[in-house]
Design a protein around this motif. Structure first.
Motif, PDB file in Angstrom:
ATOM      1  N   TYR A  73       0.823  -1.203   0.000  1.00 57.47           N
ATOM      2  CA  TYR A  73       0.000   0.000   0.000  1.00 57.47           C
ATOM      3  C   TYR A  73       0.851   1.244   0.000  1.00 57.47           C
ATOM      4  O   TYR A  73       0.653   2.173  -0.753  1.00 57.47           O
ATOM      5  CB  TYR A  73      -0.868  -0.006   1.270  1.00 57.47           C
ATOM      6  CG  TYR A  73      -2.322  -0.184   0.987  1.00 57.47           C
ATOM      7  CD1 TYR A  73      -2.815  -1.452   0.684  1.00 57.47           C
ATOM      8  CD2 TYR A  73      -3.189   0.890   1.022  1.00 57.47           C
ATOM      9  CE1 TYR A  73      -4.151  -1.627   0.421  1.00 57.47           C
ATOM     10  CE2 TYR A  73      -4.528   0.711   0.760  1.00 57.47           C
ATOM     11  CZ  TYR A  73      -5.005  -0.541   0.461  1.00 57.47           C
ATOM     12  OH  TYR A  73      -6.321  -0.718   0.185  1.00 57.47           O
ATOM     13  N   LYS A  74       1.824   1.211   0.919  1.00 59.59           N
ATOM     14  CA  LYS A  74       2.666   2.381   1.103  1.00 59.59           C
ATOM     15  C   LYS A  74       3.468   2.662  -0.174  1.00 59.59           C
ATOM     16  O   LYS A  74       3.600   3.818  -0.590  1.00 59.59           O
ATOM     17  CB  LYS A  74       3.619   2.141   2.284  1.00 59.59           C
ATOM     18  CG  LYS A  74       4.016   3.431   2.959  1.00 59.59           C
ATOM     19  CD  LYS A  74       4.863   3.203   4.179  1.00 59.59           C
ATOM     20  CE  LYS A  74       5.821   4.359   4.310  1.00 59.59           C
ATOM     21  NZ  LYS A  74       7.198   3.978   4.364  1.00 59.59           N
ATOM     22  N   SER A  75       3.987   1.594  -0.788  1.00 59.40           N
ATOM     23  CA  SER A  75       4.825   1.836  -1.955  1.00 59.40           C
ATOM     24  C   SER A  75       4.000   2.291  -3.155  1.00 59.40           C
ATOM     25  O   SER A  75       4.498   3.051  -3.986  1.00 59.40           O
ATOM     26  CB  SER A  75       5.658   0.601  -2.284  1.00 59.40           C
ATOM     27  OG  SER A  75       4.830  -0.472  -2.570  1.00 59.40           O
ATOM     28  N   ILE A  76       2.739   1.848  -3.220  1.00 63.41           N
ATOM     29  CA  ILE A  76       1.881   2.372  -4.301  1.00 63.41           C
ATOM     30  C   ILE A  76       1.679   3.869  -4.095  1.00 63.41           C
ATOM     31  O   ILE A  76       1.771   4.671  -5.041  1.00 63.41           O
ATOM     32  CB  ILE A  76       0.526   1.623  -4.332  1.00 63.41           C
ATOM     33  CG1 ILE A  76       0.738   0.181  -4.786  1.00 63.41           C
ATOM     34  CG2 ILE A  76      -0.459   2.323  -5.264  1.00 63.41           C
ATOM     35  CD1 ILE A  76      -0.506  -0.669  -4.782  1.00 63.41           C
ATOM     36  N   GLY A  77       1.451   4.270  -2.841  1.00 64.10           N
ATOM     37  CA  GLY A  77       1.319   5.692  -2.524  1.00 64.10           C
ATOM     38  C   GLY A  77       2.569   6.466  -2.914  1.00 64.10           C
ATOM     39  O   GLY A  77       2.486   7.535  -3.533  1.00 64.10           O
ATOM     40  N   THR A  78       3.729   5.894  -2.592  1.00 62.03           N
ATOM     41  CA  THR A  78       5.000   6.543  -2.934  1.00 62.03           C
ATOM     42  C   THR A  78       5.113   6.724  -4.438  1.00 62.03           C
ATOM     43  O   THR A  78       5.492   7.793  -4.918  1.00 62.03           O
ATOM     44  CB  THR A  78       6.174   5.692  -2.432  1.00 62.03           C
ATOM     45  OG1 THR A  78       5.964   5.400  -1.056  1.00 62.03           O
ATOM     46  CG2 THR A  78       7.485   6.404  -2.600  1.00 62.03           C
ATOM     47  N   SER A  79       4.769   5.675  -5.185  1.00 65.71           N
ATOM     48  CA  SER A  79       4.854   5.765  -6.644  1.00 65.71           C
ATOM     49  C   SER A  79       3.945   6.860  -7.182  1.00 65.71           C
ATOM     50  O   SER A  79       4.323   7.599  -8.083  1.00 65.71           O
ATOM     51  CB  SER A  79       4.462   4.431  -7.277  1.00 65.71           C
ATOM     52  OG  SER A  79       5.521   3.530  -7.188  1.00 65.71           O
ATOM     53  N   PHE A  80       2.733   6.956  -6.605  1.00 65.69           N
ATOM     54  CA  PHE A  80       1.799   7.996  -7.044  1.00 65.69           C
ATOM     55  C   PHE A  80       2.379   9.378  -6.803  1.00 65.69           C
ATOM     56  O   PHE A  80       2.316  10.259  -7.668  1.00 65.69           O
ATOM     57  CB  PHE A  80       0.464   7.867  -6.291  1.00 65.69           C
ATOM     58  CG  PHE A  80      -0.583   7.188  -7.107  1.00 65.69           C
ATOM     59  CD1 PHE A  80      -1.308   7.892  -8.051  1.00 65.69           C
ATOM     60  CD2 PHE A  80      -0.846   5.841  -6.948  1.00 65.69           C
ATOM     61  CE1 PHE A  80      -2.263   7.267  -8.819  1.00 65.69           C
ATOM     62  CE2 PHE A  80      -1.793   5.201  -7.714  1.00 65.69           C
ATOM     63  CZ  PHE A  80      -2.506   5.913  -8.652  1.00 65.69           C
ATOM     64  N   LEU A  81       2.968   9.542  -5.626  1.00 67.36           N
ATOM     65  CA  LEU A  81       3.550  10.831  -5.255  1.00 67.36           C
ATOM     66  C   LEU A  81       4.645  11.210  -6.245  1.00 67.36           C
ATOM     67  O   LEU A  81       4.652  12.303  -6.818  1.00 67.36           O
ATOM     68  CB  LEU A  81       4.123  10.725  -3.842  1.00 67.36           C
ATOM     69  CG  LEU A  81       4.558  12.012  -3.189  1.00 67.36           C
ATOM     70  CD1 LEU A  81       3.331  12.804  -2.777  1.00 67.36           C
ATOM     71  CD2 LEU A  81       5.428  11.720  -1.968  1.00 67.36           C
ATOM     72  N   VAL A  82       5.575  10.262  -6.468  1.00 65.79           N
ATOM     73  CA  VAL A  82       6.699  10.513  -7.370  1.00 65.79           C
ATOM     74  C   VAL A  82       6.177  10.823  -8.774  1.00 65.79           C
ATOM     75  O   VAL A  82       6.589  11.796  -9.408  1.00 65.79           O
ATOM     76  CB  VAL A  82       7.649   9.298  -7.404  1.00 65.79           C
ATOM     77  CG1 VAL A  82       8.654   9.430  -8.538  1.00 65.79           C
ATOM     78  CG2 VAL A  82       8.372   9.160  -6.080  1.00 65.79           C
ATOM     79  N   SER A 238      15.142   5.323   1.543  1.00 62.53           N
ATOM     80  CA  SER A 238      14.454   4.332   2.382  1.00 62.53           C
ATOM     81  C   SER A 238      13.001   4.114   1.957  1.00 62.53           C
ATOM     82  O   SER A 238      12.451   3.045   2.165  1.00 62.53           O
ATOM     83  CB  SER A 238      14.520   4.762   3.840  1.00 62.53           C
ATOM     84  OG  SER A 238      14.097   6.100   3.957  1.00 62.53           O
ATOM     85  N   ASP A 239      12.355   5.132   1.351  1.00 59.27           N
ATOM     86  CA  ASP A 239      10.976   4.938   0.873  1.00 59.27           C
ATOM     87  C   ASP A 239      11.035   4.372  -0.528  1.00 59.27           C
ATOM     88  O   ASP A 239      11.507   5.048  -1.432  1.00 59.27           O
ATOM     89  CB  ASP A 239      10.229   6.277   0.795  1.00 59.27           C
ATOM     90  CG  ASP A 239      10.123   6.923   2.151  1.00 59.27           C
ATOM     91  OD1 ASP A 239       9.851   6.193   3.111  1.00 59.27           O
ATOM     92  OD2 ASP A 239      10.346   8.143   2.237  1.00 59.27           O
ATOM     93  N   SER A 240      10.552   3.158  -0.714  1.00 61.28           N
ATOM     94  CA  SER A 240      10.689   2.632  -2.065  1.00 61.28           C
ATOM     95  C   SER A 240       9.380   2.694  -2.827  1.00 61.28           C
ATOM     96  O   SER A 240       8.326   2.323  -2.311  1.00 61.28           O
ATOM     97  CB  SER A 240      11.221   1.204  -2.035  1.00 61.28           C
ATOM     98  OG  SER A 240      10.661   0.498  -0.978  1.00 61.28           O
ATOM     99  N   PRO A 241       9.431   3.150  -4.084  1.00 61.16           N
ATOM    100  CA  PRO A 241       8.269   3.086  -4.973  1.00 61.16           C
ATOM    101  C   PRO A 241       7.922   1.631  -5.288  1.00 61.16           C
ATOM    102  O   PRO A 241       8.704   0.723  -4.983  1.00 61.16           O
ATOM    103  CB  PRO A 241       8.730   3.806  -6.236  1.00 61.16           C
ATOM    104  CG  PRO A 241       9.930   4.569  -5.839  1.00 61.16           C
ATOM    105  CD  PRO A 241      10.559   3.826  -4.713  1.00 61.16           C
ATOM    106  N   LEU A 242       6.780   1.444  -5.923  1.00 56.56           N
ATOM    107  CA  LEU A 242       6.250   0.100  -6.129  1.00 56.56           C
ATOM    108  C   LEU A 242       7.215  -0.824  -6.864  1.00 56.56           C
ATOM    109  O   LEU A 242       7.419  -1.970  -6.456  1.00 56.56           O
ATOM    110  CB  LEU A 242       4.918   0.179  -6.879  1.00 56.56           C
ATOM    111  CG  LEU A 242       4.209  -1.150  -7.045  1.00 56.56           C
ATOM    112  CD1 LEU A 242       3.850  -1.742  -5.693  1.00 56.56           C
ATOM    113  CD2 LEU A 242       2.964  -0.996  -7.893  1.00 56.56           C
ATOM    114  N   THR A 243       7.822  -0.334  -7.953  1.00 53.58           N
ATOM    115  CA  THR A 243       8.682  -1.246  -8.733  1.00 53.58           C
ATOM    116  C   THR A 243       9.849  -1.757  -7.887  1.00 53.58           C
ATOM    117  O   THR A 243      10.239  -2.914  -8.008  1.00 53.58           O
ATOM    118  CB  THR A 243       9.254  -0.545  -9.982  1.00 53.58           C
ATOM    119  OG1 THR A 243       9.709   0.743  -9.621  1.00 53.58           O
ATOM    120  CG2 THR A 243       8.234  -0.441 -11.073  1.00 53.58           C
ATOM    121  N   ILE A 244      10.382  -0.903  -7.033  1.00 49.60           N
ATOM    122  CA  ILE A 244      11.510  -1.316  -6.194  1.00 49.60           C
ATOM    123  C   ILE A 244      11.046  -2.353  -5.167  1.00 49.60           C
ATOM    124  O   ILE A 244      11.707  -3.377  -4.949  1.00 49.60           O
ATOM    125  CB  ILE A 244      12.132  -0.097  -5.495  1.00 49.60           C
ATOM    126  CG1 ILE A 244      12.537   0.965  -6.506  1.00 49.60           C
ATOM    127  CG2 ILE A 244      13.318  -0.517  -4.639  1.00 49.60           C
ATOM    128  CD1 ILE A 244      13.695   0.603  -7.379  1.00 49.60           C
TER     129      ILE A 244
END
Lengths: 287, 293
Positions: A73-82, A238-244
């Motif tokens: 969930y968190k990484s999907i959010g990160t990807s959206f942000l980026v 440290s915050d990884s996007p979804l692909t990572i």
């Protein structure tokens, strides 16, 4: 070789067979990813253990479903942000560049245009690494000389956005510039004749005309940022996007929850693809 | 007096130009050119004592004296060339089929079908191949089921698998330019070729191929570049034995923290990539801007 030239049946059917094999080859990996999202097993492999929705909705270990997996969930959010930041930056600069290259003449224009295309030739890994080196060099300098630690220049999401912005801008510029090239300048002149200022004319005539290309560029940019791996890998903190996150999970040993995420990703991308296709289709000036 | 007048008249235009120029120059310099120059600078530094560096070529010398390094480099380059050729050979008949043999809706449909896999993340596509090819995977199980083999077979972690993955992920960049160029070839040229007594092969070689040449060149250049810089496919499908040059760069930077050596590798990869692009353009007498867009 073409329908108007008579050909033997064998020739035609061998082409048809080849096309069939080719499309099987093209679709096979996508189909298995989708199918194994529903396998009731801990591993994304055969034997088939029966159909389940568990990899989407289950809320208990060991078969933790996608919708209860906090890390995903968190990484999907990160990807959206980026992706959002990258898209805003890239599309703004792309519109700017389009006006520069299509409307202005200045010495060295061709050279600047070639330089603008440069990010397409630089492999993503190199682009990421070089930005990492540069920002670290600057950060180290500030740290040593003035003892200031500039957090934003260290690997992290800001650098990921910067790295993606560096090459996605080129692609967006090509899309927007292609549409601006087909713009009939007399429309703008008409607006000027009717008493509009230059800026008003651009805002009320040119920008609406460009809008499909701007939206198209934004869609492409968002998608490219969301699925980018090479550049991101080098710059991520440290915050990884979804692909990572997906990549890390793949190396630890995949469970079908990855298939579930992938299936959703595929559906989203195909939706985006259709949206993009529709946008282009409506304005047949771009093929 | 006259010159002053024109200068005044030009001022607002110049200001507009300047406003449009600033962002792109900043972007280009800070995010594209300066990083590459920094990388070049770092690659030329050698460690003489802890935390003390001097200019020298030792990182590049290390590349040529350590067989692992240049073997990996050579291997990456050769495999990229083979992958490019294979992609061209596989893509050409499909492009021809879509552009020249199909009509109407089937044509558009198949073309869109070609594009779909590339709207899916490379990670997902490669993962799909892993599911297909691993020991407990779909193909191995299928072969056992039909009785062709006795035990499970591991298809992953071989050079052939890496090649398959590379060709797969490059396909779009060959099919799209080829199909649109072949589509623009007028059927009457082919008919004329036959009327003048040509056979299938001579028409193909003297009419179709020359027409498609620009697309072949640009497709090959793009595919080669992307393959050379690929990271995911060799790592995931080749495992530890992949020996891909981008992996070597990643190792130097992130695992060994030897930035000087890593930068030297980066400079080398960028040089060979640019060299091949330049050669391709020179040989085919095309312009960079045209090929890229």
């Amino acid at each position: 070789m073409i329908p108007s030239i008579p050909q033997s049946k064998l020739f035609k059917s061998s082409f048809r067979l080849y096309a069939f094999i080719f499309f099987t080859f093209l679709m096979a990996p996508l189909v298995v990813v989708a199918v194994f999202a529903f396998n009731d097993s801990l591993f994304p492999s055969l034997p088939w253990q029966g159909f389940t929705w568990g990899w989407f909705f289950s809320d208990a270990e060991p078969k933790l479903g996608l919708f209860h997996d906090q890390q995903l969930y968190k990484s999907i959010g990160t990807s959206f942000l980026v992706a959002s930041f990258t898209t805003i930056l890239a599309v703004s600069l792309a519109v700017n560049n389009a006006f520069l290259f299509e409307r202005k003449t200045f010495p060295g224009k061709n050279i600047l245009y070639m330089l603008m295309l440069l990010p397409l030739v630089i492999p993503g890994v190199i682009l990421g690494v070089s930005i990492l080196i540069m920002s670290s060099t600057i950060a180290n300098y500030f740290d040593e000389v003035w003892a200031i630690d500039i957090e934003i220049l260290r690997p992290g999401l800001a650098l990921v956005v910067v790295g993606q912005f560096a090459f996605i801008t080129t692609i967006c510029t090509l899309i927007v510039a292609a549409r601006l090239r087909n713009f009939d300048l007399s429309l703008e002149e008409a607006a000027l004749n009717l008493g509009a200022t230059k800026l008003q004319a651009i805002r009320t005539i040119t920008i609406p005309y460009l809008l499909p290309a701007i939206v198209g560029a934004a869609v492409i940019s968002f998608f490219m940022s969301f699925e980018n791996f090479n550049t991101t890998l080098m710059l991520v903190g440290s915050d990884s996007p979804l692909t990572i996150t997906l990549y890390d999970r793949l190396r630890e040993g995949a469970t079908p929850v990855i298939n579930a995420v992938s299936l959703l990703l595929m559906l989203a991308s195909i939706l985006l693809a259709f949206a993009n296709y529709f946008l282009k289709g409506k304005n047949s000036s771009i093929k | 007096m006259k010159t002053i007048g024109t200068a005044n008249a030009r001022t607002p235009i110049k200001l507009g130009l300047l406003l449009l120029l600033c962002p792109i120059l900043l972007w280009l310099f800070l995010l594209v050119i300066l990083p590459q120059l920094t990388m070049l600078n770092i690659s030329l530094q050698e460690r003489v004592a802890p935390r003390i560096y001097e200019y020298g070529f030792s990182n590049f010398i290390a590349f040529f004296t350590e067989p692992l390094y240049w073997n990996t480099f050579l291997r990456t380059a050769i495999m990229s060339i083979i992958a490019t050729i294979l992609t061209l050979i596989i893509a050409f008949p499909i492009s021809y089929y879509i552009a020249k043999m199909l009509r109407g809706r089937a044509k558009g449909l198949l073309f869109v079908l070609c594009l779909i896999p590339f709207w899916v993340s490379e990670l997902v596509r490669t993962y799909g191949w892993m599911i297909l090819l691993r020991e407990s995977g779909v193909i191995s199980t299928f072969l056992q089921y039909i009785g062709l083999v006795d035990g499970p077979i591991e298809f992953l972690y071989t050079d052939a698998t890496i090649m398959l993955g590379l060709v797969y992920s490059s396909m779009l960049f060959m099919v799209v330019p080829l199909t649109s160029t072949l589509d623009s070839l007028d059927d009457s040229y082919i008919e004329a070729g036959y009327d003048l007594g040509g056979n299938g092969f001579s028409v193909f070689w003297h009419i179709v191929v020359p027409h498609a040449k620009p697309a072949i060149v640009s497709g090959c250049i793009v595919v080669f570049m992307l393959t050379l810089g690929n990271y995911l496919t060799p790592i995931l499908l080749g495992g530890k034995s992949s020996l891909w040059f981008t992996e070597q760069i990643f190792t130097q930077f992130i695992t060994r923290f030897n930035w000087q050596q890593g930068s030297a590798f980066g400079v080398l990869l960028l040089s060979i990539s640019s060299l091949i692009v330049w050669l391709g353009l020179k040989l085919s007498r095309q312009s960079f801007s045209k090929v890229m867009s």
